[in-house]
Design a protein around this motif. Structure first.
Motif, PDB file in Angstrom:
ATOM      1  N   ASP A  55       0.837  -1.204   0.000  1.00 10.27           N
ATOM      2  CA  ASP A  55       0.000   0.000   0.000  1.00 10.27           C
ATOM      3  C   ASP A  55       0.874   1.258   0.000  1.00 10.27           C
ATOM      4  N   TYR A  56       0.956   1.913  -1.177  1.00  8.22           N
ATOM      5  CA  TYR A  56       1.742   3.141  -1.288  1.00  8.22           C
ATOM      6  C   TYR A  56       1.065   4.327  -0.597  1.00  8.22           C
ATOM      7  N   GLY A  57      -0.155   4.138  -0.171  1.00 11.29           N
ATOM      8  CA  GLY A  57      -0.858   5.218   0.514  1.00 11.29           C
ATOM      9  C   GLY A  57      -0.156   5.677   1.784  1.00 11.29           C
ATOM     10  N   VAL A  58       0.645   4.798   2.400  1.00 14.52           N
ATOM     11  CA  VAL A  58       1.330   5.174   3.634  1.00 14.52           C
ATOM     12  C   VAL A  58       2.339   6.296   3.402  1.00 14.52           C
ATOM     13  N   LEU A  59       2.754   6.491   2.124  1.00 16.14           N
ATOM     14  CA  LEU A  59       3.726   7.543   1.822  1.00 16.14           C
ATOM     15  C   LEU A  59       3.076   8.912   1.662  1.00 16.14           C
ATOM     16  N   HIS A  60       1.745   8.935   1.468  1.00 12.99           N
ATOM     17  CA  HIS A  60       0.999  10.189   1.279  1.00 12.99           C
ATOM     18  C   HIS A  60       1.622  11.016   0.151  1.00 12.99           C
ATOM     19  N   TYR A  61       2.105  10.317  -0.875  1.00 14.61           N
ATOM     20  CA  TYR A  61       2.879  11.013  -1.906  1.00 14.61           C
ATOM     21  C   TYR A  61       2.036  11.959  -2.737  1.00 14.61           C
ATOM     22  N   ASN A  62       0.821  11.573  -3.076  1.00 15.48           N
ATOM     23  CA  ASN A  62      -0.021  12.389  -3.945  1.00 15.48           C
ATOM     24  C   ASN A  62      -0.975  13.294  -3.172  1.00 15.48           C
ATOM     25  N   GLU A  63      -0.645  13.559  -1.936  1.00 18.64           N
ATOM     26  CA  GLU A  63      -1.457  14.466  -1.135  1.00 18.64           C
ATOM     27  C   GLU A  63      -0.838  15.859  -1.150  1.00 18.64           C
ATOM     28  N   VAL A  64      -1.695  16.871  -1.162  1.00 12.86           N
ATOM     29  CA  VAL A  64      -1.222  18.256  -1.162  1.00 12.86           C
ATOM     30  C   VAL A  64      -0.815  18.636   0.258  1.00 12.86           C
ATOM     31  N   PRO A  65       0.424  19.065   0.459  1.00 13.22           N
ATOM     32  CA  PRO A  65       0.846  19.460   1.808  1.00 13.22           C
ATOM     33  C   PRO A  65       0.105  20.716   2.270  1.00 13.22           C
ATOM     34  N   GLU A  66      -0.163  20.794   3.561  1.00 15.40           N
ATOM     35  CA  GLU A  66      -0.875  21.960   4.088  1.00 15.40           C
ATOM     36  C   GLU A  66      -0.049  23.230   3.896  1.00 15.40           C
ATOM     37  N   ARG A  67       1.221  23.119   4.126  1.00 14.37           N
ATOM     38  CA  ARG A  67       2.096  24.270   3.965  1.00 14.37           C
ATOM     39  C   ARG A  67       3.266  23.870   3.068  1.00 14.37           C
ATOM     40  N   PRO A  68       3.215  24.236   1.780  1.00 11.28           N
ATOM     41  CA  PRO A  68       4.316  23.881   0.880  1.00 11.28           C
ATOM     42  C   PRO A  68       5.640  24.420   1.389  1.00 11.28           C
ATOM     43  N   LYS A  69       6.661  23.595   1.287  1.00 12.05           N
ATOM     44  CA  LYS A  69       7.995  24.002   1.728  1.00 12.05           C
ATOM     45  C   LYS A  69       8.511  25.136   0.845  1.00 12.05           C
ATOM     46  N   PRO A  70       8.880  26.273   1.440  1.00 15.33           N
ATOM     47  CA  PRO A  70       9.354  27.391   0.617  1.00 15.33           C
ATOM     48  C   PRO A  70      10.717  27.104   0.012  1.00 15.33           C
ATOM     49  N   ALA A  71      10.986  27.759  -1.105  1.00 21.91           N
ATOM     50  CA  ALA A  71      12.288  27.607  -1.755  1.00 21.91           C
ATOM     51  C   ALA A  71      13.369  28.236  -0.877  1.00 21.91           C
ATOM     52  N   ILE A  72      14.482  27.540  -0.747  1.00 21.78           N
ATOM     53  CA  ILE A  72      15.575  28.042   0.078  1.00 21.78           C
ATOM     54  C   ILE A  72      16.392  29.065  -0.692  1.00 21.78           C
ATOM     55  N   SER A  73      16.545  28.846  -1.986  1.00 22.95           N
ATOM     56  CA  SER A  73      17.339  29.767  -2.796  1.00 22.95           C
ATOM     57  C   SER A  73      16.760  29.816  -4.199  1.00 22.95           C
TER      58      SER A  73
END
Length: 631
Positions: free
Chosen positions: A489-507
């Motif tokens: 079950d690949y669902g455990v990775l939550h890969y295709n879920e939209v994150p609540e707060r997208p990680k901002p670009a560092i540079s």
């Protein structure tokens, strides 16, 4: 006439009792990121549908033809095979999570539910388009497949029947892309390669003809439900996959409709349809949710890039290129000086500058990355590092490149050995290193058990059915079609879920998710202004300037909309570029383009940059970046 031809052919072929649904929508023209005649394209779509309908009626008892816009995946339940030759409406659209111009995460469009198991044959790039969200291994390595097959596994059932396949092999020059890639993985390729003609037309010989797609071969067969069958003449590695199966999906990478296929190849397509019909109910086990996931072959490539031979070959290629280009540029300048006519393409070479040759130290800094701080220019140390650590490298979804698993290395057990899971269970059960044991079990399985005993029971129960997949996420899975089997079950990775707060670009530097970063500004200059466009590319990646008709790539374009009172002041000033043997020009590294402007007043300038990014591994789909600038 079409009906008469169908009747005549049907009398000569014994039809297979299959119900086939053809989903159309593509034309015989290449429309992907290109300018095309919409009227001619619409006409070609209908011609292509008619061609497939005639072909399918020749070989199969029941055929239904529909437009992709009318397709629902539920329709496939009523047919033995669905032939996908058009892009249907998705169940869920693609979702790009952005931070400014940068992609933080891409969630592919969804066309089928995860448990879809009906037989489907996809044409050209549709294996990627409709299969990316499912995790099909028919990913987008390159939209660059022409009309010839090579490296065919002729013992495969599709070459054996039910329809007789005759193969006339022709020795043809080994593709340049395959020759360029071969040294990276220790291959030596001959100058000529036996090939079999599948299509009568191709993009290399017929301008604007639809281009086929090849998929990455690495890790394609590391799961039991996938088969590599044939490669083809393309711009990538000699084993790039043109024909193959993953689960109940068959990838037919060649782009032509039957009307533009050879008589020898048509029975093979019919056989492929018959073959995939036998996999009704076959679900995908190993899901390649991220097409850029690294596989272990990358360690071999990285080891080659830091060798003296790689540098010497690179240096020699630049010297040869500069010499040829200087001669050509001088001839163009002589024509211009004599008052002769210089075409738009030739005018580019009036701005040509020799490509600089980096020192070996600078070359290694770029190729080796952080390892340069440890090994410098010592080739033996690099070789030792890769030889010792290759068994412990791994990749991750959503992350490019290989990582070194220090946990596995500390135990001296390769990560594709089941002994590593057994040892991790022991570390947890005995309390010697609970954290390490749990990390390893969660890194290399899709299980999230609370106790080590549960992992041990899972291994004992499924021992003879377990297999390790790199392209499917560097995990152990169970060879089972049971949808309720634990561990798949690949669902455990939550890969295709939209994150609540997208990680901002560092540079704003390029990275593997964003190998090209574009910026733009308006700068003052005496007598006017300059639109300054800076394009920074990750090492090993490039974009295109001029593209020869022999190549399937997308040129970089700059659409500039100026406010009232402003206009362009001459041609855009181009940076250094590299030229391929076909005449296609590439931009690499960190380049700056300037478009002089003249005028007066205040307003908003709109700039759209469209580009396609490629490296030795793959070409990414073209992308638009839009800027609005005050002037």
């Amino acid at each position: 006439m079409l009906l008469m031809a169908t009747v005549a052919m049907s009398g000569a072929v014994k039809k297979t009792n299959l119900k086939v649904l053809y989903v159309g929508g593509h034309s015989n023209m290449e429309t992907y990121a290109t300018d095309y005649d919409s009227v001619a394209n619409a006409r070609s779509i209908e011609e292509r549908k008619a061609s497939f309908e005639q072909f399918l009626n020749t070989y199969f008892t029941t055929v239904k033809v529909i437009d992709a816009r009318d397709y629902s995946y539920l329709m496939s339940n009523d047919y033995d095979v669905t032939v996908m030759d058009g892009q249907p409406n998705p169940i869920e659209p693609r979702h790009d999570i952005m931070d400014g111009q940068r992609i933080v995460k891409r969630i592919e469009a969804k066309y089928f539910p995860d448990d879809f198991d009906r037989p489907v044959l996809t044409i050209a790039e549709l294996g990627k388009t409709i299969g990316g969200r499912l995790g099909l291994k028919t990913d987008w390595y390159c939209l660059c497949l022409d009309q010839w097959a090579l490296g065919m596994r002729t013992e495969h059932p599709i070459f054996k029947g039910p329809y007789k396949v005759t193969m006339t092999l022709v020795d043809r020059p080994t593709p340049d892309g395959a020759k360029e890639f071969a040294p990276m993985v220790g291959q030596t390729l001959p100058d000529m390669t036996p090939m079999w003609r599948v299509n009568t037309k191709g993009y290399m010989t017929d301008p604007n003809f639809k281009v086929g797609m090849v998929s990455r071969p690495w890790g394609f067969e590391d799961s039991p439900e996938a088969e590599w069958i044939s490669s083809g003449n393309c711009a990538k590695s000699i084993d790039a996959m043109a024909l193959g199966r993953h689960g109940s999906f068959f990838h037919w990478g060649f782009a032509a409709a039957p009307m533009d296929m050879t008589d020898e190849a048509k029975p093979l397509l019919a056989n492929a349809i018959v073959y995939i019909s036998k996999f009704a109910g076959q679900k995908i086990i190993a899901r390649k949710l991220y097409e850029g996931i690294a596989t272990r072959i990358e360690a071999k490539e990285n080891a080659y890039r830091v060798t003296r031979q790689c540098y010497d070959d690179y240096k020699a290629s630049i010297e040869d290129f500069n010499s040829r280009m200087q001669h050509f540029a001088d001839s163009i300048k002589a024509v211009a000086a004599a008052g002769g006519t210089v075409g738009e393409r030739e005018a580019m070479y009036l701005q040509w500058q020799p490509q600089p040759i980096p020192s070996r130290e600078d070359f290694l800094r770029e190729m080796a990355g952080p390892l340069y701080n440890d090994f410098g220019t010592n080739e033996a140390d690099y070789a030792k590092y890769y030889a010792e650590n290759t068994p412990y490298f791994y990749g991750e979804f959503g992350s490019y490149g290989l990582k070194l698993d220090e946990d596995a290395k500390s135990l001296a057990i390769p990560n594709n050995s089941l002994s590593l899971l057994e040892k991790a269970i022991d570390l947890w059960m005995t309390g010697k290193d609970v954290d390490k044991g749990r990390r390893l079990l969660e890194r290399y399985t899709l299980l999230r058990y609370d106790t080590p005993q549960q992992y041990r029971q899972w291994i004992t129960k499924n021992h003879d059915r377990l297999f390790f997949t790199e392209s499917g996420g560097w995990v152990w899975l169970v060879n089972s079609q049971d949808k309720n089997v634990e561990g798949n079950d690949y669902g455990v990775l939550h890969y295709n879920e939209v994150p609540e707060r997208p990680k901002p670009a560092i540079s704003q530097e390029p990275d593997r998710m964003n190998p090209v970063v574009v910026s733009a500004m308006v700068a003052d200059r005496p007598g006017g202004k300059d639109l300054v466009i800076r394009i920074k590319m990750l090492a090993g990646w490039h974009i295109y300037g001029y593209v020869s008709e022999q190549d399937p790539y997308i040129p970089t374009t700059f659409d500039i909309e100026l406010p009232e009172g402003w206009q362009k002041d001459g041609d855009m000033q181009l940076p250094r570029f590299r030229t391929e043997p076909t005449g296609t020009t590439l931009y690499e590294g960190d380049v700056v383009l300037r478009q002089p402007l003249k005028g007066s007043g205040h307003g908003t300038l709109r700039l759209t940059v469209n580009y396609q990014t490629c490296d030795n591994h793959a070409c990414l789909p073209p992308r638009d970046v839009v800027f609005t600038l005050e002037i």
